[in-house]
Design a protein around this motif. Structure first.
Motif, mmCIF file in Angstrom:
data_model
loop_
_atom_site.group_PDB
_atom_site.id
_atom_site.type_symbol
_atom_site.label_atom_id
_atom_site.label_comp_id
_atom_site.label_asym_id
_atom_site.label_seq_id
_atom_site.Cartn_x
_atom_site.Cartn_y
_atom_site.Cartn_z
ATOM 1 N N ALA A 188 0.890 -1.267 0.054
ATOM 2 C CA ALA A 188 0.047 -0.022 0.142
ATOM 3 C C ALA A 188 0.944 1.057 -0.172
ATOM 4 O O ALA A 188 1.802 1.178 0.608
ATOM 5 C CB ALA A 188 -0.785 0.051 1.102
ATOM 6 N N ALA A 189 0.281 2.329 -0.641
ATOM 7 C CA ALA A 189 0.967 3.641 -0.516
ATOM 8 C C ALA A 189 0.975 4.261 0.967
ATOM 9 O O ALA A 189 0.255 3.997 1.460
ATOM 10 C CB ALA A 189 0.478 4.444 -1.808
ATOM 11 N N ILE A 190 2.137 5.058 1.124
ATOM 12 C CA ILE A 190 1.924 5.485 2.546
ATOM 13 C C ILE A 190 0.922 6.655 2.474
ATOM 14 O O ILE A 190 0.640 7.190 1.457
ATOM 15 C CB ILE A 190 3.461 6.236 2.558
ATOM 16 N N GLY A 191 0.388 6.963 3.620
ATOM 17 C CA GLY A 191 -0.509 8.114 3.752
ATOM 18 C C GLY A 191 0.245 9.348 3.911
ATOM 19 O O GLY A 191 1.315 9.488 4.063
ATOM 20 N N TRP A 192 -0.426 10.262 3.857
ATOM 21 C CA TRP A 192 0.000 11.586 3.812
ATOM 22 C C TRP A 192 0.230 12.513 5.168
ATOM 23 O O TRP A 192 -0.164 11.855 6.310
ATOM 24 C CB TRP A 192 -0.971 12.702 3.190
ATOM 25 N N GLY A 193 1.270 13.202 5.387
ATOM 26 C CA GLY A 193 1.456 13.866 6.277
ATOM 27 C C GLY A 193 1.717 13.198 7.655
ATOM 28 O O GLY A 193 1.638 13.564 8.980
ATOM 29 N N GLN B 152 8.099 21.681 -10.556
ATOM 30 C CA GLN B 152 7.905 22.842 -9.731
ATOM 31 C C GLN B 152 6.361 22.816 -9.234
ATOM 32 O O GLN B 152 5.471 22.820 -10.092
ATOM 33 C CB GLN B 152 8.150 24.195 -10.372
ATOM 34 N N LEU B 153 5.983 22.871 -7.987
ATOM 35 C CA LEU B 153 4.651 22.791 -7.309
ATOM 36 C C LEU B 153 4.173 24.244 -7.179
ATOM 37 O O LEU B 153 4.783 25.014 -6.987
ATOM 38 C CB LEU B 153 4.743 22.108 -6.041
ATOM 39 N N ALA C 185 9.381 18.402 -0.661
ATOM 40 C CA ALA C 185 9.028 19.066 -2.055
ATOM 41 C C ALA C 185 9.022 20.634 -1.816
ATOM 42 O O ALA C 185 7.923 20.780 -1.061
ATOM 43 C CB ALA C 185 8.143 18.463 -2.916
ATOM 44 N N PRO C 186 9.467 21.365 -2.167
ATOM 45 C CA PRO C 186 9.473 22.835 -1.842
ATOM 46 C C PRO C 186 8.248 23.315 -2.877
ATOM 47 O O PRO C 186 7.918 22.604 -3.956
ATOM 48 C CB PRO C 186 10.757 23.570 -2.427
ATOM 49 N N VAL C 187 7.684 24.571 -2.559
ATOM 50 C CA VAL C 187 6.516 24.965 -2.967
ATOM 51 C C VAL C 187 6.940 26.274 -3.748
ATOM 52 O O VAL C 187 7.608 27.082 -3.195
ATOM 53 C CB VAL C 187 5.176 25.253 -2.252
ATOM 54 N N GLY C 188 6.672 26.221 -5.297
ATOM 55 C CA GLY C 188 7.157 27.624 -5.980
ATOM 56 C C GLY C 188 8.474 27.586 -6.336
ATOM 57 O O GLY C 188 9.039 28.674 -6.808
ATOM 58 N N LEU D 151 2.617 7.280 -5.994
ATOM 59 C CA LEU D 151 3.601 7.473 -4.690
ATOM 60 C C LEU D 151 3.336 8.780 -4.009
ATOM 61 O O LEU D 151 3.491 9.894 -4.885
ATOM 62 C CB LEU D 151 5.051 7.326 -5.184
ATOM 63 N N PRO D 152 2.903 8.799 -2.963
ATOM 64 C CA PRO D 152 2.546 10.249 -2.207
ATOM 65 C C PRO D 152 4.081 10.782 -1.872
ATOM 66 O O PRO D 152 5.068 10.273 -1.769
ATOM 67 C CB PRO D 152 1.969 9.866 -0.891
ATOM 68 N N ILE D 153 4.295 12.163 -2.200
ATOM 69 C CA ILE D 153 5.562 12.936 -1.875
ATOM 70 C C ILE D 153 5.112 13.631 -0.827
ATOM 71 O O ILE D 153 4.044 14.448 -0.543
ATOM 72 C CB ILE D 153 5.872 13.605 -3.031
ATOM 73 N N PRO D 154 6.071 14.048 -0.028
ATOM 74 C CA PRO D 154 6.145 14.760 1.204
ATOM 75 C C PRO D 154 6.322 16.189 0.624
ATOM 76 O O PRO D 154 7.229 16.452 -0.196
ATOM 77 C CB PRO D 154 7.207 14.477 2.020
ATOM 78 N N VAL D 155 5.386 17.378 1.031
ATOM 79 C CA VAL D 155 5.445 18.634 0.637
ATOM 80 C C VAL D 155 5.698 19.638 1.843
ATOM 81 O O VAL D 155 4.966 19.345 2.863
ATOM 82 C CB VAL D 155 4.112 18.981 -0.207
#
Length: 611
Positions: free
Chosen positions: A15-20, A482-483, A54-57, A504-508
């Motif tokens: 299973a894919a990992i959950g968020w946060g 780029q998010l 992952a950075p934002v902007g 795949l969930p990615i940490p943001v």
């Protein structure tokens, strides 16, 4: 920074990992075929440093590694990947991937890791990477990168995923990762690097003052071949031609540099084009073909007049030749008919089509069975459909271009770029900012498929970059993304129908909520003798309260009345003097001259009544 790879997901098993970090499990990633295949993803900055989130902007890199039980997944050669935002109404990963495969399109909120970008060079030696699919306000997506010197050679290396250019005055070659990145010196200590040509495995060919040099992926010299004043010509995907100023030449294996054929001095004229097995050039006022396996036996090709320019396609099937007609024909037809354009079928070894040209061609691109031609002064692209030409159907059309007209406009390189694998070209008029996408096919339409108004200075050179996941080894790929905003995102990868799809969930990184949008609030008070008074309040103002009177503009929504008034500070509000106005709805906004543009207030003015 600490390395934080995204967890490997054995497709169809885990299973894919959950968020946060909540630990909540999502539906398992399902494999289509490829049992036991797993994929991992790692995040890094543009400088190569590992990222935990992952950075934002801000641009960052994503590295994907596909593995099967025996090690790297060698069979995975062309995956597609994108980032998609998650929300309560989002479709499932598998449904999203199926929809993308069937329609060829992503959701407007998704961030593709592949697609077409354009690279432009301006007169100030700056490059910009342009996404033609983004809104007009964001069509320069990577800002502007200064070259710090006039480039000698300007090329996109698709396998490296980089723009590459030489700086003859500094003796170095510089790379810029696409579509986001910072310039880095690939090789230095060179003698006037100018012409550049991509080679397999991330290698690079370059022409110096007296050598042809092959560089490896890291910039080290693999070999240097002596040749006076060389120029480089592609000869299909596997070979290239290096032509020297003395008429000598070398046909080389594009990947290894092995010499296939040597052409003696005087064999090649200053005008030449190469195919995988031959060279087209000019001798004694006529067009000849020199085969790689018999360079000393020229084969004459029949074209009218004196050849002036030659273009051939990568496969070596077609050639386009511009020639100046004989004196008798020029006298009969006048200067307007002084030039002749010939289309040659190199497989048959003969001319199959020709027409009088109003002027010399500027650029020519041959894609498949289509020829695209531009002209110095005529603002059109002439499209010739070679397949229709042979069947007797409408085979030629002129597509009108917008932008400046006339010769002598600034340029330093190609202004037409092939959009392969699409049967289309991107083309601009020198001195203009309008980018046109012109499709293959004959017929009557004179309109381009798309016209895009680019921002920034007018380009003087143009190159196309079909963004993709750049191979970095067996089963390993890398892309730049780029998010646009924070929140929950996942990475979707698919190897196509019958292959493998996984999410795949990615940490943001957490981002603060955006500040509220400033706005105006207006309250209507009764005045005397049919007048009104307005009390204005500033809500969610980003700066200190203005010290003096507030300049306002009242605009009737039916367009019948526009007026500017002033409101003086009174307590927590700004209040206008009594004013007359026709009954109706009005928008209250700040008058011209204010650096802020808050949302206006909509009020109903009813002179003589209070509300």
């Amino acid at each position: 920074m600490s390395r934080r790879p995204l967890r490997a997901v054995p497709l169809g098993l885990a299973a894919a990992i959950g968020w946060g970090g909540t630990g909540a499990a999502e539906a398992p990633a399902t494999a289509f075929g490829s049992a036991g295949l797993a994929v991992t993803a790692q995040l890094a900055g543009l400088d190569g440093g590992d990222l935990a989130e992952a950075p934002v902007g801000v641009p960052f890199r994503i590295r994907l590694d596909f593995r099967d039980p025996g090690g790297p997944a060698r069979a995975v050669t062309g995956p597609v990947a994108w980032l998609r935002p998650l929300g309560p109404t989002a479709s499932t990963c598998q449904d999203s991937a199926r929809a993308a495969r069937v329609t060829g399109r992503l959701s407007g909120d998704d961030v593709p890791l592949a697609g077409l970008s354009l690279v432009t060079l301006d007169a100030q030696n700056r490059v910009a990477i342009v996404d033609p699919h983004r809104p007009a306000s964001a069509r320069i997506v990577a800002g502007i990168v200064p070259m710090e010197g006039r480039p000698g050679g300007f090329a996109v290396h698709p396998e490296r995923g980089e723009l590459v250019y030489g700086r003859p005055d500094r003796g170095d070659v510089v790379t810029v990762p696409l579509p986001f990145g910072r310039p880095a010196i690939l090789a230095a200590g060179l003698a006037g690097p100018r012409a550049l040509l991509p080679a397999p495995a991330g290698r690079l060919w370059l022409a110096e003052d007296d050598h042809v040099r092959l560089l490896d992926r890291g910039g080290a010299t693999l070999l240097a071949l002596p040749l006076a004043g060389p120029d480089l010509h592609g000869a299909g995907p596997g070979r290239l031609l290096a032509a020297g100023r003395d008429g000598a030449g070398l046909m080389l294996d594009r990947g290894t540099g092995a010499v296939v054929t040597r052409f003696a001095p005087g064999s090649l004229a200053g005008i030449a084009a190469a195919t995988p097995d031959s060279v087209l050039t000019i001798r004694d006022g006529g067009l000849v073909r020199l085969y790689a396996d018999s360079p000393g036996r020229p084969d004459a090709l029949d074209v009218p007049g004196m050849p002036l320019a030659i273009r051939a396609d990568e496969a070596g099937r077609w050639a386009v030749v511009l020639s100046r007609r004989e004196v008798e024909a020029r006298a009969r037809d006048g200067e307007a008919g002084a030039f002749e354009l010939s289309v040659l079928d190199l497989g048959l070894g003969r001319r199959i089509h020709g027409f009088a040209a109003p002027e010399p061609i500027d650029e020519a691109v041959i894609l498949g069975n289509t020829v695209f031609l531009t002209w110095p002064t005529r603002p059109v692209v002439t499209v010739i459909d070679l397949a229709a030409l042979r069947s007797g159907d409408a085979a030629s059309r002129d597509v009108r271009l917008g932008g400046p007209e006339g010769p002598g406009l600034p340029r330093r390189g190609p202004m037409m770029a092939p959009l392969a694998p699409l049967p289309a070209v991107a083309v601009m008029r020198p001195g203009g900012r309008l980018l046109h996408v012109v499709l293959a096919g004959g017929g009557l339409s004179s309109a381009p498929a798309q016209v895009i108004d680019l921002k920034g200075d007018p380009p003087v050179a143009l190159a196309a970059f079909p963004r993709s996941l750049v191979p970095r080894g067996e089963g390993a790929f890398e892309a730049t993304a780029q998010l646009p905003r924070g929140g929950a995102w996942e990475l979707v990868t698919t190897t196509g129908i019958g292959g493998t799809t996984a999410c795949l969930p990615i940490p943001v990184e957490a981002t603060p909520p955006p500040p509220p949008v400033p706005r105006l609030e207006a309250e209507v008070g009764a005045g005397e003798a049919g007048t009104v008074i307005l009390a204005i309040r500033l809500k969610d103002w980003p700066a200190a309260r203005p010290p003096g009177a507030l300049p306002l503009r009242l605009t009737a929504l039916d367009g019948s009345d526009v007026r500017d008034v002033a409101a003086d500070p009174v307590g927590e509000a700004f209040v206008t003097a009594a004013l007359r106005a026709s009954p109706g709805l009005y928008a209250v906004s700040l008058a011209d001259g204010s650096p802020l543009r808050p949302d206006p207030a909509i009020v109903a003015l009813r002179p003589g009544r209070s509300r």
